[in-house]
Design an enzyme around this catalytic site. Structure first.
Site, mmCIF file in Angstrom:
data_model
loop_
_atom_site.group_PDB
_atom_site.id
_atom_site.type_symbol
_atom_site.label_atom_id
_atom_site.label_comp_id
_atom_site.label_asym_id
_atom_site.label_seq_id
_atom_site.Cartn_x
_atom_site.Cartn_y
_atom_site.Cartn_z
ATOM 1 N N LEU A 28 39.706 38.407 53.017
ATOM 2 C CA LEU A 28 39.549 39.483 54.004
ATOM 3 C C LEU A 28 40.380 40.697 53.596
ATOM 4 C CD1 LEU A 28 38.552 40.578 56.740
ATOM 5 C CD2 LEU A 28 40.606 39.553 57.767
ATOM 6 N N HIS A 29 41.614 40.464 53.182
ATOM 7 C CA HIS A 29 42.476 41.568 52.755
ATOM 8 C C HIS A 29 41.832 42.345 51.599
ATOM 9 C CE1 HIS A 29 45.761 43.924 51.264
ATOM 10 N NE2 HIS A 29 45.853 43.194 50.183
#
Length: 194
Positions: A28-29
């Site tokens: 996600l990052h």
């Protein structure tokens, strides 16, 4: 932040929820950073600091669900990149839903502690041109701080070093709008919680 999407990790014989959450969060990052998004926030419905009144407290935990917050269009755009497609066997990815009417505001932010006095002393010596004895007098080992918050172990994309991302999720009295960083966290903006 009027919509959300839950990603619930499934029990797995080979990987525990902490390992799976770290891998999911790292993905996600990367996508939030690549897309330079500030309109997606994250929270952890199973968040627990582990502090209990009994003698055998549970360890701090982020739980097994990652909740993404944003507008329907922002969440739809994020999920269209198929960033979580490798987790089909490890997680249930929910649908984008409107936030329930009754919620409270929470803030989900990163916390950092000065846990390494040797590094602090080296920095002080460089800045102030100070000798080791004086730096040690100003920053003794007993000044090290430890956090007892849940964390995710991540690898830095810039240095390659492993680090602990401590996360503080707590209720606040007033909702505040704002932007989120590439970890989906903010020191000022809030998210709905239910």
């Amino acid at each position: 932040m009027d919509h959300y999407l839950d990603i619930r990790l499934l029990p797995d014989a080979d990987f525990n929820a902490t390992v799976l959450l770290a891998a999911l969060y790292a993905k996600l990052h990367r996508v939030l950073s690549k897309q330079q998004r500030g309109d997606i926030g994250v929270s952890f419905p199973g968040y627990s600091t582990g502090k209990q009144q009994d003698k055998d407290p549970a360890p701090p935990s982020l739980g097994a669900t990652l909740r993404l917050h944003g507008s329907a269009a922002a969440l739809d755009s994020l999920m269209a990149s198929h960033w979580a497609s490798g987790f089909a066997d490890y997680a249930l990815i929910g649908n984008i839903r409107p936030v329930p009417a009754t919620t409270q505001a929470i803030r989900v932010q990163r916390r950092q502690a000065k846990s390494n006095p040797a590094r602090e002393r080296a920095r002080l010596m460089r800045r102030k041109n100070m000798d080791t004895a004086e730096a040690y007098r100003r920053i003794p080992d007993r000044k090290a701080r430890r956090l007892s918050l849940p964390y995710i172990t991540l690898d830095s994309s810039s240095t390659g070093q492993r680090f602990l991302l401590f996360i503080d999720q707590h209720a606040v009295t007033q909702a505040v709008s704002g932007e989120f960083n590439s970890y989906g966290l903010s020191s000022s903006a809030t998210l709905p919680s239910w």
